[in-house]
Design a protein around this motif. Structure first.
Motif, PDB file in Angstrom:
ATOM      1  N   LYS A  83      -5.801  56.222   4.534  1.00 41.53           N
ATOM      2  CA  LYS A  83      -4.823  55.814   3.535  1.00 41.53           C
ATOM      3  C   LYS A  83      -5.280  56.151   2.122  1.00 41.53           C
ATOM      4  O   LYS A  83      -4.561  56.797   1.354  1.00 41.53           O
ATOM      5  CB  LYS A  83      -4.549  54.311   3.645  1.00 41.53           C
ATOM      6  N   ARG A  84      -6.479  55.699   1.745  1.00 45.14           N
ATOM      7  CA  ARG A  84      -6.944  55.944   0.385  1.00 45.14           C
ATOM      8  C   ARG A  84      -7.141  57.424   0.105  1.00 45.14           C
ATOM      9  O   ARG A  84      -6.882  57.898  -1.010  1.00 45.14           O
ATOM     10  CB  ARG A  84      -8.244  55.170   0.133  1.00 45.14           C
ATOM     11  N   SER A  85      -7.581  58.164   1.105  1.00 48.95           N
ATOM     12  CA  SER A  85      -7.752  59.604   0.934  1.00 48.95           C
ATOM     13  C   SER A  85      -6.414  60.284   0.673  1.00 48.95           C
ATOM     14  O   SER A  85      -6.287  61.123  -0.227  1.00 48.95           O
ATOM     15  CB  SER A  85      -8.411  60.208   2.178  1.00 48.95           C
ATOM     16  N   GLN A  86      -5.408  59.921   1.468  1.00 49.94           N
ATOM     17  CA  GLN A  86      -4.088  60.525   1.280  1.00 49.94           C
ATOM     18  C   GLN A  86      -3.470  60.100  -0.048  1.00 49.94           C
ATOM     19  O   GLN A  86      -2.850  60.899  -0.751  1.00 49.94           O
ATOM     20  CB  GLN A  86      -3.174  60.120   2.436  1.00 49.94           C
ATOM     21  N   LEU A  87      -3.642  58.847  -0.406  1.00 50.10           N
ATOM     22  CA  LEU A  87      -3.096  58.328  -1.666  1.00 50.10           C
ATOM     23  C   LEU A  87      -3.664  59.077  -2.863  1.00 50.10           C
ATOM     24  O   LEU A  87      -2.958  59.344  -3.845  1.00 50.10           O
ATOM     25  CB  LEU A  87      -3.410  56.830  -1.778  1.00 50.10           C
ATOM     26  N   ALA A  88      -4.933  59.443  -2.778  1.00 49.75           N
ATOM     27  CA  ALA A  88      -5.601  60.115  -3.899  1.00 49.75           C
ATOM     28  C   ALA A  88      -5.016  61.485  -4.202  1.00 49.75           C
ATOM     29  O   ALA A  88      -5.147  61.984  -5.334  1.00 49.75           O
ATOM     30  CB  ALA A  88      -7.095  60.246  -3.601  1.00 49.75           C
ATOM     31  N   TYR A 130      -3.723  60.858  10.214  1.00 48.43           N
ATOM     32  CA  TYR A 130      -3.154  59.532   9.954  1.00 48.43           C
ATOM     33  C   TYR A 130      -1.915  59.291  10.820  1.00 48.43           C
ATOM     34  O   TYR A 130      -1.798  58.254  11.493  1.00 48.43           O
ATOM     35  CB  TYR A 130      -2.805  59.415   8.473  1.00 48.43           C
ATOM     36  N   ILE A 131      -0.998  60.257  10.832  1.00 46.88           N
ATOM     37  CA  ILE A 131       0.237  60.090  11.604  1.00 46.88           C
ATOM     38  C   ILE A 131      -0.069  59.994  13.101  1.00 46.88           C
ATOM     39  O   ILE A 131       0.507  59.161  13.810  1.00 46.88           O
ATOM     40  CB  ILE A 131       1.207  61.252  11.315  1.00 46.88           C
ATOM     41  N   THR A 184       4.962  54.701  -3.262  1.00 46.77           N
ATOM     42  CA  THR A 184       5.392  54.259  -1.925  1.00 46.77           C
ATOM     43  C   THR A 184       4.234  54.135  -0.940  1.00 46.77           C
ATOM     44  O   THR A 184       4.166  53.169  -0.169  1.00 46.77           O
ATOM     45  CB  THR A 184       6.446  55.224  -1.355  1.00 46.77           C
ATOM     46  N   PHE A 185       3.312  55.101  -0.946  1.00 50.36           N
ATOM     47  CA  PHE A 185       2.240  55.087   0.046  1.00 50.36           C
ATOM     48  C   PHE A 185       1.217  53.984  -0.216  1.00 50.36           C
ATOM     49  O   PHE A 185       0.468  53.593   0.679  1.00 50.36           O
ATOM     50  CB  PHE A 185       1.532  56.451   0.081  1.00 50.36           C
ATOM     51  N   LEU A 186       1.206  53.481  -1.437  1.00 52.43           N
ATOM     52  CA  LEU A 186       0.295  52.392  -1.800  1.00 52.43           C
ATOM     53  C   LEU A 186       0.482  51.180  -0.901  1.00 52.43           C
ATOM     54  O   LEU A 186      -0.471  50.423  -0.649  1.00 52.43           O
ATOM     55  CB  LEU A 186       0.541  52.011  -3.266  1.00 52.43           C
ATOM     56  N   TRP A 187       1.692  50.986  -0.360  1.00 51.08           N
ATOM     57  CA  TRP A 187       2.009  49.790   0.424  1.00 51.08           C
ATOM     58  C   TRP A 187       1.891  50.020   1.932  1.00 51.08           C
ATOM     59  O   TRP A 187       2.162  49.105   2.709  1.00 51.08           O
ATOM     60  CB  TRP A 187       3.430  49.323   0.080  1.00 51.08           C
ATOM     61  N   MET A 188       1.489  51.194   2.337  1.00 53.59           N
ATOM     62  CA  MET A 188       1.407  51.487   3.769  1.00 53.59           C
ATOM     63  C   MET A 188       0.068  51.043   4.362  1.00 53.59           C
ATOM     64  O   MET A 188      -0.931  50.965   3.661  1.00 53.59           O
ATOM     65  CB  MET A 188       1.611  52.986   4.003  1.00 53.59           C
ATOM     66  N   PRO A 189       0.050  50.733   5.663  1.00 53.21           N
ATOM     67  CA  PRO A 189      -1.187  50.240   6.299  1.00 53.21           C
ATOM     68  C   PRO A 189      -2.188  51.359   6.564  1.00 53.21           C
ATOM     69  O   PRO A 189      -1.825  52.533   6.656  1.00 53.21           O
ATOM     70  CB  PRO A 189      -0.687  49.636   7.605  1.00 53.21           C
ATOM     71  N   GLU A 190      -3.446  50.973   6.667  1.00 56.77           N
ATOM     72  CA  GLU A 190      -4.497  51.907   7.049  1.00 56.77           C
ATOM     73  C   GLU A 190      -4.420  52.147   8.552  1.00 56.77           C
ATOM     74  O   GLU A 190      -3.856  51.356   9.307  1.00 56.77           O
ATOM     75  CB  GLU A 190      -5.863  51.322   6.667  1.00 56.77           C
ATOM     76  N   SER A 191      -4.978  53.259   9.002  1.00 52.89           N
ATOM     77  CA  SER A 191      -5.027  53.558  10.430  1.00 52.89           C
ATOM     78  C   SER A 191      -5.885  52.533  11.165  1.00 52.89           C
ATOM     79  O   SER A 191      -7.035  52.282  10.779  1.00 52.89           O
ATOM     80  CB  SER A 191      -5.625  54.957  10.643  1.00 52.89           C
ATOM     81  N   PRO A 192      -5.355  51.918  12.229  1.00 51.81           N
ATOM     82  CA  PRO A 192      -6.163  50.967  13.001  1.00 51.81           C
ATOM     83  C   PRO A 192      -7.378  51.625  13.643  1.00 51.81           C
ATOM     84  O   PRO A 192      -8.398  50.964  13.867  1.00 51.81           O
ATOM     85  CB  PRO A 192      -5.186  50.425  14.050  1.00 51.81           C
ATOM     86  N   TYR A 193      -7.296  52.915  13.959  1.00 48.01           N
ATOM     87  CA  TYR A 193      -8.444  53.633  14.501  1.00 48.01           C
ATOM     88  C   TYR A 193      -9.589  53.634  13.497  1.00 48.01           C
ATOM     89  O   TYR A 193     -10.749  53.359  13.844  1.00 48.01           O
ATOM     90  CB  TYR A 193      -8.063  55.080  14.850  1.00 48.01           C
ATOM     91  N   MET A 375       0.486  69.010  17.185  1.00 43.48           N
ATOM     92  CA  MET A 375      -0.546  68.900  18.213  1.00 43.48           C
ATOM     93  C   MET A 375      -1.952  68.809  17.631  1.00 43.48           C
ATOM     94  O   MET A 375      -2.872  68.360  18.320  1.00 43.48           O
ATOM     95  CB  MET A 375      -0.432  70.071  19.192  1.00 43.48           C
ATOM     96  N   LEU A 376      -2.124  69.195  16.370  1.00 43.52           N
ATOM     97  CA  LEU A 376      -3.432  69.023  15.735  1.00 43.52           C
ATOM     98  C   LEU A 376      -3.841  67.558  15.715  1.00 43.52           C
ATOM     99  O   LEU A 376      -5.018  67.225  15.856  1.00 43.52           O
ATOM    100  CB  LEU A 376      -3.396  69.559  14.300  1.00 43.52           C
ATOM    101  N   GLY A 377      -2.875  66.678  15.508  1.00 45.36           N
ATOM    102  CA  GLY A 377      -3.171  65.252  15.457  1.00 45.36           C
ATOM    103  C   GLY A 377      -3.299  64.598  16.815  1.00 45.36           C
ATOM    104  O   GLY A 377      -3.646  63.418  16.917  1.00 45.36           O
ATOM    105  N   GLU A 378      -3.027  65.379  17.895  1.00 47.07           N
ATOM    106  CA  GLU A 378      -3.036  64.812  19.240  1.00 47.07           C
ATOM    107  C   GLU A 378      -4.258  65.210  20.068  1.00 47.07           C
ATOM    108  O   GLU A 378      -4.679  64.454  20.935  1.00 47.07           O
ATOM    109  CB  GLU A 378      -1.783  65.278  20.002  1.00 47.07           C
ATOM    110  N   LEU A 379      -4.803  66.383  19.833  1.00 46.89           N
ATOM    111  CA  LEU A 379      -5.763  66.966  20.762  1.00 46.89           C
ATOM    112  C   LEU A 379      -7.202  66.512  20.581  1.00 46.89           C
ATOM    113  O   LEU A 379      -8.004  66.633  21.512  1.00 46.89           O
ATOM    114  CB  LEU A 379      -5.712  68.503  20.649  1.00 46.89           C
TER     115      LEU A 379
END
Length: 474
Positions: A83-88, A130-131, A184-193, A375-379
């Protein structure tokens, strides 16, 4: 994440939509050169006049910056979080637009384009990760594909704005997008992973509850915790694990093949030279309008692909897409061969070139434009995902550059028919690769995919091989 638990995926959609504003920013910066560089080279109206050589440097500067951004992202995303990385990334995107709007120095303009590219490389390393980690299996394909959809949207938006407004106005209007990303992204949750990787189970539980719209997340939490503990026990998440661990090596080959053939089939190269291709093919439509139509069709078809990928599956869409694109490229190559190498009058049939190019956009958009990024985020497992996505973005920059230079050189020395026939050959090779090597990941959790990669089930691999090398099998 599993789809079995009842709840709501609304926040998953919202987080993905907010995060992909960064991808729109990147697409806008990449596409900015098409409508804006001609204004700089128009000595009668521009305030900062540049040469053609400086204009070409401005066009490719984001690709250079992307390399550094990807490398930096791989080193910090597991430290500061997704989250913080993407927000930056909102900060360099915003200041790049402000610099473009007000700078009167070519070197400052180079730097602005460089840092925008760096933010883009950072985004394409962090956001698919993240997604992939926040989305349920039933919607992960659509949300993961949104990266490609919104990147194309960025190209379309900047071509529309840039075609009707000055460079300064275009940049100031564009600066609204990264500002909206930050708000908007400031209010989104961090990845549980990520939270479980950092041994923060309570925060991970709250993030899961928000993302799934339910308090019944115990099963998902335990599944993710077990998977992460198993990864940490067997491997510490080093870069060499991408090659040393057989399942990671398989994932790297699959991802590399998809991303490589995506670019070698010419999608980005053709996008860079759309103006010139339309100008060579026909004078029945203005270049500006042709480019807008090109990106609008690409956006619609990629959006359609993203909306059905979780129902139709990855493999069918990829196979249909690459086969259709190969046919369109062959038709396009044949038209330009007749135009360049024969005395046949092609003027009555010049519409064939436009239809062929649009057919390529339509068919490529059915699957190959968006699914490789999804698929990059899946494999890849969490322990090496940062390294894998960094490498994938670097690989994309190299392959896009190679394909673009190939088009530029062959177009100048031999004619566009050689360019398109080369892309056709690569598309056929890509079709063969997809048929034999690319797995179906529809409806599977990230843990299911990793188990199948390790066990060789349904992944186009030979289970009996000690080294688990990928082997051809019908």
């Amino acid at each position: 994440m599993t789809s079995a638990t009842k709840g709501s995926t609304t926040l998953q959609y919202a987080a993905s939509l907010s995060g992909t504003l960064a991808v729109i920013c990147d697409g806008m910066h990449f596409g900015w050169a098409s409508p804006s560089v001609p204004q700089f080279t128009n000595n009668a109206t521009c305030t900062l006049c540049i040469t053609d050589s400086e204009g070409s440097t401005l066009a490719v500067m984001p690709l250079v910056g992307s390399i550094f951004g990807s490398l930096f992202a791989a080193t910090v995303v597991d430290i500061f979080g997704r989250k913080r990385s993407q927000l930056a990334t909102a900060i360099p995107f915003f200041f790049a637009w402000i610099a473009v709007a007000f700078c009167q120095n070519i070197y400052l303009l180079y730097f602005a384009r460089f840092i925008a590219g760096g933010a883009g490389g950072f985004t394409f390393t962090v956001l698919p990760m993240y997604i992939g980690e926040i989305a349920d299996a039933k919607v992960r394909g659509m949300l993961g594909s949104s990266c490609s959809v919104t990147w194309i949207a960025g190209f379309l938006i900047i071509n529309v704005i840039g075609s009707y407004f000055t460079i300064k106005t275009t940049a100031l209007v564009s600066s609204v997008v990264p500002a909206l990303l930050f708000v908007t992204f400031l209010w989104m949750p961090e990845s549980p992973y990520y939270l479980l990787m950092k041994d923060k189970p309570e925060k991970a539980k709250r993030a899961l509850e928000r993302l799934k719209g339910t308090t019944d997340v115990g099963e998902d939490l335990n599944r993710i915790r077990t998977a992460i503990q198993a990864e940490e026990k067997s491997h510490k998440g080093k870069f060499v694990d991408l090659y040393r661990v057989p399942s990671n090596r398989k994932a790297a080959i699959i991802a590399g093949g998809l991303r490589g053939f995506q670019q070698l089939a010419g999608t980005t190269a053709i996008a860079f030279y759309t103006h010139e291709i339309f100008e060579t093919a026909t004078d029945r439509i203005s270049n500006h309008h042709a480019v807008m139509i090109y990106y609008a069709i690409q956006l619609v078809l990629t959006s359609l692909s993203s909306s059905i990928v979780d129902r139709a599956g990855r493999r069918p869409l990829l196979l249909i897409s690459m086969a259709g694109a190969a046919l369109a490229l062959f038709v396009e190559g044949t038209y330009f061969y007749i135009l360049n190498e024969t005395t046949i009058d092609t003027r009555p049939f010049s519409v064939v070139a436009v239809v062929g190019l649009l057919a390529f956009v339509i068919l490529f958009g059915v699957g190959m434009q968006s699914i490789p990024v999804c698929m990059l985020g899946e494999l890849f497992p969490t322990s090496v995902k940062a390294f894998a996505l960094c490498l994938a973005d670097l690989y994309f920059c190299v392959m896009a550059t190679v394909a673009s230079k190939y088009l530029q050189i062959t177009k100048a020395k031999f004619g566009l028919h050689v360019s398109f026939y080369g892309f056709f050959v690569c598309a056929v090779m890509g079709l063969v690769f997809i048929y034999f090597f690319v797995p179906e990941t529809k409806g599977k959790t990230l843990e299911d995919i990793q188990n199948e990669l390790k066990n060789g089930t349904g992944m186009g691999v030979d289970k009996g091989s000690e080294d688990e090398k990928i082997s051809l099998k019908a």
